[in-house]
Design a protein around this motif. Sequence first.
Motif, PDB file in Angstrom:
ATOM      1  N   THR A 136       0.862  -1.233  -0.004  1.00 11.35           N
ATOM      2  CA  THR A 136       0.002  -0.096   0.022  1.00 11.35           C
ATOM      3  C   THR A 136       1.071   1.110  -0.114  1.00 11.35           C
ATOM      4  O   THR A 136       1.816   1.225   0.695  1.00 11.35           O
ATOM      5  CB  THR A 136      -1.039  -0.082   1.300  1.00 11.35           C
ATOM      6  OG1 THR A 136      -1.871  -0.989   1.100  1.00 11.35           O
ATOM      7  CG2 THR A 136      -1.779   1.401   1.311  1.00 11.35           C
ATOM      8  N   ALA A 137       0.555   2.133  -0.719  1.00 13.21           N
ATOM      9  CA  ALA A 137       1.154   3.630  -1.002  1.00 13.21           C
ATOM     10  C   ALA A 137       0.321   4.560  -0.461  1.00 13.21           C
ATOM     11  O   ALA A 137      -0.943   4.452  -0.681  1.00 13.21           O
ATOM     12  CB  ALA A 137       1.749   3.679  -2.375  1.00 13.21           C
ATOM     13  N   ILE A 165       2.884  -2.677  -5.885  1.00  6.25           N
ATOM     14  CA  ILE A 165       1.764  -1.773  -5.080  1.00  6.25           C
ATOM     15  C   ILE A 165       0.371  -2.525  -5.892  1.00  6.25           C
ATOM     16  O   ILE A 165       0.059  -2.374  -6.746  1.00  6.25           O
ATOM     17  CB  ILE A 165       1.898  -0.259  -5.656  1.00  6.25           C
ATOM     18  CG1 ILE A 165       3.093   0.358  -4.906  1.00  6.25           C
ATOM     19  CG2 ILE A 165       0.765   0.262  -5.280  1.00  6.25           C
ATOM     20  CD1 ILE A 165       2.959   0.437  -3.518  1.00  6.25           C
ATOM     21  N   THR A 166      -0.625  -2.409  -4.812  1.00  2.00           N
ATOM     22  CA  THR A 166      -1.922  -3.070  -5.184  1.00  2.00           C
ATOM     23  C   THR A 166      -2.791  -1.917  -4.785  1.00  2.00           C
ATOM     24  O   THR A 166      -4.005  -2.079  -4.827  1.00  2.00           O
ATOM     25  CB  THR A 166      -1.971  -4.328  -4.334  1.00  2.00           C
ATOM     26  OG1 THR A 166      -1.883  -4.120  -2.756  1.00  2.00           O
ATOM     27  CG2 THR A 166      -1.233  -5.489  -5.203  1.00  2.00           C
ATOM     28  N   GLY A 191      -7.401   0.684  -5.945  1.00  2.00           N
ATOM     29  CA  GLY A 191      -7.477  -0.670  -5.185  1.00  2.00           C
ATOM     30  C   GLY A 191      -8.007  -0.262  -3.605  1.00  2.00           C
ATOM     31  O   GLY A 191      -8.423   0.763  -3.363  1.00  2.00           O
ATOM     32  N   ARG A 192      -7.668  -1.114  -2.816  1.00  3.54           N
ATOM     33  CA  ARG A 192      -8.154  -1.206  -1.418  1.00  3.54           C
ATOM     34  C   ARG A 192      -7.268  -2.036  -0.561  1.00  3.54           C
ATOM     35  O   ARG A 192      -6.954  -3.278  -1.225  1.00  3.54           O
ATOM     36  CB  ARG A 192      -9.550  -1.211  -1.362  1.00  3.54           C
ATOM     37  CG  ARG A 192     -10.070  -1.032  -0.198  1.00  3.54           C
ATOM     38  CD  ARG A 192     -11.546  -0.931   0.034  1.00  3.54           C
ATOM     39  NE  ARG A 192     -12.161  -0.415   1.245  1.00  3.54           N
ATOM     40  CZ  ARG A 192     -12.412   1.065   1.547  1.00  3.54           C
ATOM     41  NH1 ARG A 192     -12.030   1.731   0.633  1.00  3.54           N
ATOM     42  NH2 ARG A 192     -12.617   1.360   2.631  1.00  3.54           N
ATOM     43  N   SER A 193      -7.243  -1.975   0.451  1.00  2.00           N
ATOM     44  CA  SER A 193      -6.615  -2.967   1.452  1.00  2.00           C
ATOM     45  C   SER A 193      -6.849  -2.603   2.932  1.00  2.00           C
ATOM     46  O   SER A 193      -7.071  -1.300   3.335  1.00  2.00           O
ATOM     47  CB  SER A 193      -4.842  -2.655   1.475  1.00  2.00           C
ATOM     48  OG  SER A 193      -4.291  -3.413   2.548  1.00  2.00           O
ATOM     49  N   ASP A 194      -7.320  -3.848   3.612  1.00  2.00           N
ATOM     50  CA  ASP A 194      -7.735  -3.652   4.978  1.00  2.00           C
ATOM     51  C   ASP A 194      -6.404  -4.155   5.990  1.00  2.00           C
ATOM     52  O   ASP A 194      -6.401  -4.017   7.045  1.00  2.00           O
ATOM     53  CB  ASP A 194      -8.818  -4.498   5.465  1.00  2.00           C
ATOM     54  CG  ASP A 194      -9.864  -4.235   4.622  1.00  2.00           C
ATOM     55  OD1 ASP A 194     -10.075  -2.775   4.631  1.00  2.00           O
ATOM     56  OD2 ASP A 194     -10.698  -4.864   4.230  1.00  2.00           O
ATOM     57  N   ASP A 195      -5.157  -4.508   5.242  1.00  2.00           N
ATOM     58  CA  ASP A 195      -3.977  -4.829   5.993  1.00  2.00           C
ATOM     59  C   ASP A 195      -3.250  -3.652   6.435  1.00  2.00           C
ATOM     60  O   ASP A 195      -2.698  -3.226   5.395  1.00  2.00           O
ATOM     61  CB  ASP A 195      -3.118  -5.886   5.162  1.00  2.00           C
ATOM     62  CG  ASP A 195      -2.075  -6.521   5.882  1.00  2.00           C
ATOM     63  OD1 ASP A 195      -1.772  -6.169   7.029  1.00  2.00           O
ATOM     64  OD2 ASP A 195      -1.101  -7.105   5.093  1.00  2.00           O
ATOM     65  N   ASN A 196      -3.243  -3.201   7.703  1.00  2.00           N
ATOM     66  CA  ASN A 196      -2.551  -1.892   7.981  1.00  2.00           C
ATOM     67  C   ASN A 196      -1.285  -2.320   8.965  1.00  2.00           C
ATOM     68  O   ASN A 196      -0.775  -1.354   9.684  1.00  2.00           O
ATOM     69  CB  ASN A 196      -3.383  -0.943   8.809  1.00  2.00           C
ATOM     70  CG  ASN A 196      -3.872  -1.699  10.225  1.00  2.00           C
ATOM     71  OD1 ASN A 196      -3.792  -2.846  10.173  1.00  2.00           O
ATOM     72  ND2 ASN A 196      -4.098  -0.995  10.935  1.00  2.00           N
TER      73      ASN A 196
END
Length: 407
Positions: A136-137, A165-166, A191-196
């Motif tokens: 994640t950027a 990068i996703t 995109g999107r990510s819930d992994d922080n």
Amino acid sequence: MTYRKIYLKRGKEDSLLRFHPWIFSGAVSHMDEGIEEGDIVRVLTEKGDFIAVGHYQIGSIAVRVLSFKDVAIGSSFWEKRIAAALLMREAIGVAPLASGDGNGKDTTSHFNGTFRLVHGEGDNLPGLVIDCYGRTAVMQAHSVGMHVCRHDIAKAVVAVMGSRITSIYYKSETTLPFKAELGQENEFIYGRSDDNITIENGLKFHVDWLKGQKTGFFIDQRDNRSLLERYAKGRSVLNMFCYTGGFSVYAMRGGAQVVHSVDSSAKAIELTNRNVALNFPETDQRHEAFCDDAFKYLDSHDAKYDLIILDPPAFAKHRGALRNALKGYTRLNVKGLQRIKSGGILFTFSCSQVVTKDQFRQAVFTAAAQARRKVRILHQLHQPADHPINIYHPEGEYLKGLVLYVE
């Protein structure tokens, strides 16, 4: 593409001939009608000679220079600048290689690192910061111009970074000029990510890119945290202004006997405890966190610690606050030097851009004299290599630090 023009007063192009990337409002003679904040403009001398192209903004800095060549600012421009920034990070070993490590080994499939991809003026992209947390950027604009171009920049990041990068999270709600009234909200723009959770030097950290300070984590202290780890073994450690608890986690891995984290923010204390729990089992009882004022805490804990970290938020965000900031740094370091054990080590920092290295060192020198302690400088610290300083823009050297041995 035709850009509207801004004309400089006679002789005001001198700093630009030395490639300084800022044009101050006092240097502007006149400009074309219809220029709005965030527009790309061509800057000309009084005689009409081209000198730069950049983003116009309202305020003391009228133009942030994007190029000293008369080029179009479009997808090709953004991709070239992002690619140059990535190439430098690959060269210094903080970014994953595109297809491997040069020995046939794929480094992207299991890369989960933390680094800064773009550092504003240091990467010839003034007003833009991009931090990478795994895949994640997090992009942050500090100028209206970069905000206007955010989607084009995001496309360039995806084109250059590829599978590394996703998702891209845009986090500029608090960094854009308030008077611009852009109504910006933080959001994913790709995109999107819930992994922080990100990994830094083998340690895990929650990154609060939704509501946290900066882009969610203080990457600029990475090398300094590693240095602290080397000094932590067997020591009692106090991490003031702990925020994410980064120094605390490194101190624990370094073998500290006890680690106490202090911050006036309850949310920071919660985040620190979560990060400690990510890396150490519940049976490890060395760490404790306190929500308290820094000065009050130091006053009530005399000679308890032999390693103290003083990493406060910026005391001065503009030159008008410089005098009070220097007094604040002196006062804080007096407290730290008075309270640390004999033979202790003090890590002390300033992240105020308007405070120079010499001014900060003078403030600490004054503090040592007032505390009446014998002090020796072990290290002079600064920001890491992925936060480069444009040699023509010395203002980019914002992080200053000293490691002191206190008798």
